[in-house]
Scaffold this motif. Structure first.
Motif, PDB file in Angstrom:
ATOM      1  N   GLU A  69      19.843 -15.347 -20.846  1.00 10.54           N
ATOM      2  CA  GLU A  69      19.052 -13.828 -22.421  1.00 10.54           C
ATOM      3  C   GLU A  69      18.763 -14.752 -22.734  1.00 10.54           C
ATOM      4  O   GLU A  69      17.727 -13.231 -23.163  1.00 10.54           O
ATOM      5  CB  GLU A  69      20.229 -12.763 -22.167  1.00 10.54           C
ATOM      6  CG  GLU A  69      19.840 -11.666 -22.245  1.00 10.54           C
ATOM      7  CD  GLU A  69      20.808 -10.631 -22.261  1.00 10.54           C
ATOM      8  OE1 GLU A  69      20.889 -10.132 -23.452  1.00 10.54           O
ATOM      9  OE2 GLU A  69      22.484 -10.893 -22.590  1.00 10.54           O
ATOM     10  N   GLN A  70      19.074 -15.283 -24.180  1.00  8.92           N
ATOM     11  CA  GLN A  70      18.446 -15.743 -25.194  1.00  8.92           C
ATOM     12  C   GLN A  70      16.888 -16.097 -24.807  1.00  8.92           C
ATOM     13  O   GLN A  70      15.533 -15.794 -24.217  1.00  8.92           O
ATOM     14  CB  GLN A  70      18.819 -16.134 -26.322  1.00  8.92           C
ATOM     15  CG  GLN A  70      19.929 -15.726 -26.722  1.00  8.92           C
ATOM     16  CD  GLN A  70      20.731 -16.234 -28.242  1.00  8.92           C
ATOM     17  OE1 GLN A  70      20.543 -16.932 -27.588  1.00  8.92           O
ATOM     18  NE2 GLN A  70      20.792 -15.627 -29.101  1.00  8.92           N
ATOM     19  N   GLN A  71      16.746 -16.886 -23.340  1.00  9.50           N
ATOM     20  CA  GLN A  71      15.972 -17.897 -23.090  1.00  9.50           C
ATOM     21  C   GLN A  71      14.932 -17.162 -22.384  1.00  9.50           C
ATOM     22  O   GLN A  71      13.566 -17.109 -21.995  1.00  9.50           O
ATOM     23  CB  GLN A  71      16.169 -19.368 -22.183  1.00  9.50           C
ATOM     24  CG  GLN A  71      16.910 -19.837 -22.981  1.00  9.50           C
ATOM     25  CD  GLN A  71      17.036 -21.274 -21.824  1.00  9.50           C
ATOM     26  OE1 GLN A  71      17.686 -21.042 -21.179  1.00  9.50           O
ATOM     27  NE2 GLN A  71      17.470 -22.405 -22.318  1.00  9.50           N
TER      28      GLN A  71
ATOM     29  N   LYS B  61       9.845 -14.154 -21.620  1.00  7.45           N
ATOM     30  CA  LYS B  61       9.237 -13.075 -21.723  1.00  7.45           C
ATOM     31  C   LYS B  61       8.219 -12.428 -22.490  1.00  7.45           C
ATOM     32  O   LYS B  61       7.171 -12.518 -22.450  1.00  7.45           O
ATOM     33  CB  LYS B  61      10.266 -11.813 -20.913  1.00  7.45           C
ATOM     34  CG  LYS B  61      10.607 -11.754 -20.004  1.00  7.45           C
ATOM     35  CD  LYS B  61      11.872 -11.043 -19.800  1.00  7.45           C
ATOM     36  CE  LYS B  61      12.133 -10.544 -18.580  1.00  7.45           C
ATOM     37  NZ  LYS B  61      12.999  -9.934 -18.432  1.00  7.45           N
ATOM     38  N   ALA B  62       8.508 -12.841 -24.062  1.00 10.15           N
ATOM     39  CA  ALA B  62       8.147 -12.559 -25.037  1.00 10.15           C
ATOM     40  C   ALA B  62       6.376 -13.276 -25.250  1.00 10.15           C
ATOM     41  O   ALA B  62       5.556 -12.763 -25.278  1.00 10.15           O
ATOM     42  CB  ALA B  62       8.681 -12.588 -26.142  1.00 10.15           C
ATOM     43  N   TYR B  63       6.648 -14.966 -24.435  1.00  4.78           N
ATOM     44  CA  TYR B  63       5.407 -15.509 -24.379  1.00  4.78           C
ATOM     45  C   TYR B  63       4.547 -15.083 -23.315  1.00  4.78           C
ATOM     46  O   TYR B  63       3.423 -15.177 -23.407  1.00  4.78           O
ATOM     47  CB  TYR B  63       6.240 -17.444 -24.103  1.00  4.78           C
ATOM     48  CG  TYR B  63       4.811 -18.129 -23.929  1.00  4.78           C
ATOM     49  CD1 TYR B  63       4.460 -18.702 -24.948  1.00  4.78           C
ATOM     50  CD2 TYR B  63       4.987 -18.493 -22.510  1.00  4.78           C
ATOM     51  CE1 TYR B  63       3.439 -19.509 -24.663  1.00  4.78           C
ATOM     52  CE2 TYR B  63       3.400 -19.399 -22.917  1.00  4.78           C
ATOM     53  CZ  TYR B  63       2.869 -19.893 -23.188  1.00  4.78           C
ATOM     54  OH  TYR B  63       2.304 -20.904 -23.078  1.00  4.78           O
ATOM     55  N   VAL B  64       5.313 -15.199 -21.848  1.00  5.94           N
ATOM     56  CA  VAL B  64       3.895 -14.514 -21.239  1.00  5.94           C
ATOM     57  C   VAL B  64       3.613 -13.398 -21.840  1.00  5.94           C
ATOM     58  O   VAL B  64       2.307 -12.791 -20.959  1.00  5.94           O
ATOM     59  CB  VAL B  64       4.812 -14.020 -19.321  1.00  5.94           C
ATOM     60  CG1 VAL B  64       3.949 -13.274 -18.967  1.00  5.94           C
ATOM     61  CG2 VAL B  64       5.576 -15.138 -19.054  1.00  5.94           C
ATOM     62  N   ALA B  65       3.506 -12.081 -22.935  1.00  6.26           N
ATOM     63  CA  ALA B  65       3.455 -11.011 -22.903  1.00  6.26           C
ATOM     64  C   ALA B  65       2.208 -11.315 -23.699  1.00  6.26           C
ATOM     65  O   ALA B  65       0.988 -10.229 -23.907  1.00  6.26           O
ATOM     66  CB  ALA B  65       4.147  -9.902 -23.242  1.00  6.26           C
TER      67      ALA B  65
END
Length: 183
Positions: free
Chosen positions: A4-6, A11-15
């Motif tokens: 879940e953390q990964q 997702k934060a990296y993609v954003a």
């Protein structure tokens, strides 16, 4: 770190990647797709990695020759002449379709005004076909103002929908300092 953390970090990296590329894409005028001769059907992860490396290496050679085609050595003497080049290598997630190959989507900008679409197509086709993995199957389309973000979203679709955050080839992405300073 659990799954879940990964996923949250990915997702934060993609954003963040999308935000950065959206700002860079505002300076792009053309959408380019290059096909390779490397099929993806039923291959192992190790073979895919080798094909991906070969594609990156050929894309590097292509980008250097493309820069030279457009500016001679001008981009080395004056960074303002460096073309914007945002590359995404797709197909690594598609090993189930017999008709698919690795292919590259590119957003291009900061091109000389004398570079017509026909001249660009001819030059790109010749340079790409001369690489080890390139074919003559290319597609170059002019981006209309306001559509740059849609093309950027399209080339980043594997990051969003297939969880492939490495789809953008940053080793082959370039932009002049004058544009990077505005981002």
């Amino acid at each position: 770190m659990n799954n879940e953390q990964q996923n949250t970090h990915k997702k934060a990296y993609v954003a963040a990647q999308t935000d950065y590329l959206d700002k860079l894409a505002q300076h792009c005028d053309y959408a380019l797709t290059l096909q390779t001769n490397l099929p993806t059907y039923g291959i192992s992860a190790a073979t895919m990695e080798k094909r991906l490396d070969a594609t990156r290496n050929c894309l590097h050679k292509f980008r250097m020759r493309f820069n030279r085609l457009l500016t001679g050595n001008g981009h080395r003497r004056n960074n303002d002449y460096l073309p914007v080049f945002i590359a995404a290598i797709e197909g690594t997630q598609n090993t189930y379709d017999k008709n698919r190959t690795l292919h590259i989507h590119i957003a291009l900008g900061n091109l000389p005004t004398a570079a017509t679409q026909e001249l660009l197509e001819d030059g790109i086709r010749q340079i790409w076909a001369a690489t080890d993995v390139g074919t003559t199957d290319i597609k170059l389309d002019r981006l209309m103002k306001g559509t740059e973000q849609r093309w950027n979203s399209y080339i980043g679709k594997e990051a969003h929908y297939k969880n492939n955050s490495e789809v953008i080839d940053y080793s082959n992405t370039q932009a002049p300092n004058k544009i990077l300073a505005t981002i």
